[in-house]
Design an enzyme around this catalytic site. Structure first.
Site, mmCIF file in Angstrom:
data_model
loop_
_atom_site.group_PDB
_atom_site.id
_atom_site.type_symbol
_atom_site.label_atom_id
_atom_site.label_comp_id
_atom_site.label_asym_id
_atom_site.label_seq_id
_atom_site.Cartn_x
_atom_site.Cartn_y
_atom_site.Cartn_z
ATOM 1 N N CYS A 139 19.951 -72.865 -13.727
ATOM 2 C CA CYS A 139 20.851 -71.737 -14.024
ATOM 3 C C CYS A 139 20.889 -71.443 -15.519
ATOM 4 O O CYS A 139 20.772 -70.290 -15.936
ATOM 5 C CB CYS A 139 22.259 -72.007 -13.497
ATOM 6 N N HIS B 270 28.800 -68.461 -12.445
ATOM 7 C CA HIS B 270 28.681 -69.579 -11.499
ATOM 8 C C HIS B 270 29.794 -69.476 -10.449
ATOM 9 O O HIS B 270 30.922 -69.111 -10.781
ATOM 10 C CB HIS B 270 28.818 -70.926 -12.235
HETATM 11 N N1 PCA Z 1 22.647 -73.637 -9.263
HETATM 12 C C1 PCA Z 1 21.824 -74.467 -10.112
HETATM 13 C C2 PCA Z 1 20.455 -73.866 -10.021
HETATM 14 C C3 PCA Z 1 20.479 -72.933 -8.873
HETATM 15 C C4 PCA Z 1 21.891 -72.781 -8.514
HETATM 16 O O1 PCA Z 1 22.353 -72.012 -7.666
HETATM 17 C C5 PCA Z 1 22.367 -74.643 -11.517
HETATM 18 O O2 PCA Z 1 23.598 -74.552 -11.719
HETATM 19 O O3 PCA Z 1 21.591 -74.880 -12.455
#
Ligand code: PCA
Length: 215
Positions: free
Chosen positions: A143, A167
């Site tokens: 991410c 997020h």
């Molecule tokens: N979360 C991960 C990578 C893909 C996702 O949905 C992250 O927080 O890095």
């Protein structure tokens, strides 16, 4: 018609579902003022995710790009402030790669700030009764990699396009497989992301919120 590009991820880390993809699916084709939402799923793979993201930017020529990812364990919709030039994977990605302390972009700056109005987004979500906060770290997995790569690409090629990262928590069924984990329903997450996109579209720059909107 203008375009807003919203990306989500495929499942990773042994999961069969990723809320970031499930929650943006209902947004495909939705109209926000004079813009249409286009969605795109990114593989949870270092570097390859960026190739897909850049191809989607070239395809849709959006005015605004918002990438969304799962942050299991977080209780809020968290709007990321900053992406750092570090890959430091806790687990392998979906191609089995696990970079440790490598740069996202060789010789890139240490960090990029989101160009979304992060406080206006948090404030709009809270006003709508949705738990939301600013996050000061997007981690060091795929991410953060995507957020950094996105902001670097826009900075280098399309400085007028705004971009950033949000997020979201686990879905209830993911939390049910663990003990004591916060979660949010798919409906609420989809509604939250739509409200966040609206706030990002309406506010070109950030609003000043007394006391900050972090907590
Ligand atoms: N979360 C991960 C990578 C893909 C996702 O949905 C992250 O927080 O890095």
């Amino acid at each position: 018609m203008k375009t807003i590009l919203v990306t989500g991820f495929e499942p990773f880390g042994g999961e069969t579902i990723n809320p970031s993809w499930e929650a943006i699916k209902p947004l495909q084709g939705c109209q926000i003022a004079d813009a249409n939402i286009e969605i795109c799923q990114l593989p949870c793979v270092f570097d390859i995710a960026l190739q897909h993201l850049y191809a989607a930017i070239e395809l849709y020529k959006p005015e605004l790009v918002i990438s969304v990812g799962q942050a299991g364990g977080r209780a809020n919709i968290s709007v990321e402030r900053v992406a750092i030039n570090v890959n430091d994977a806790r687990i392998p990605d979906n191609a089995g790669k696990q970079p440790i302390d490598t740069p996202v972009i060789l010789n890139g700056p240490a960090a990029y700030f989101s160009t979304l109005p992060i406080k206006a987004i948090v404030s709009a979500l809270k006003k709508a009764g949705i738990p939301a906060s600013i996050s000061q770290t997007a981690g060091t997995f795929v991410c953060n990699h995507v957020m950094y790569g996105l902001l670097h690409y826009l900075n280098q090629h399309y400085p007028a396009i705004r971009g950033g990262f949000i997020h979201i928590p686990y879905l209830p069924k993911q939390a049910a497989e663990r003990s004591d984990m916060p979660s949010m329903t798919l409906e609420l997450m989809a509604m939250s992301l739509k409200a966040a996109i609206e706030a990002a579209w309406e506010n070109r720059s950030d609003i000043v919120v007394t006391g900050g909107a972090t907590h």
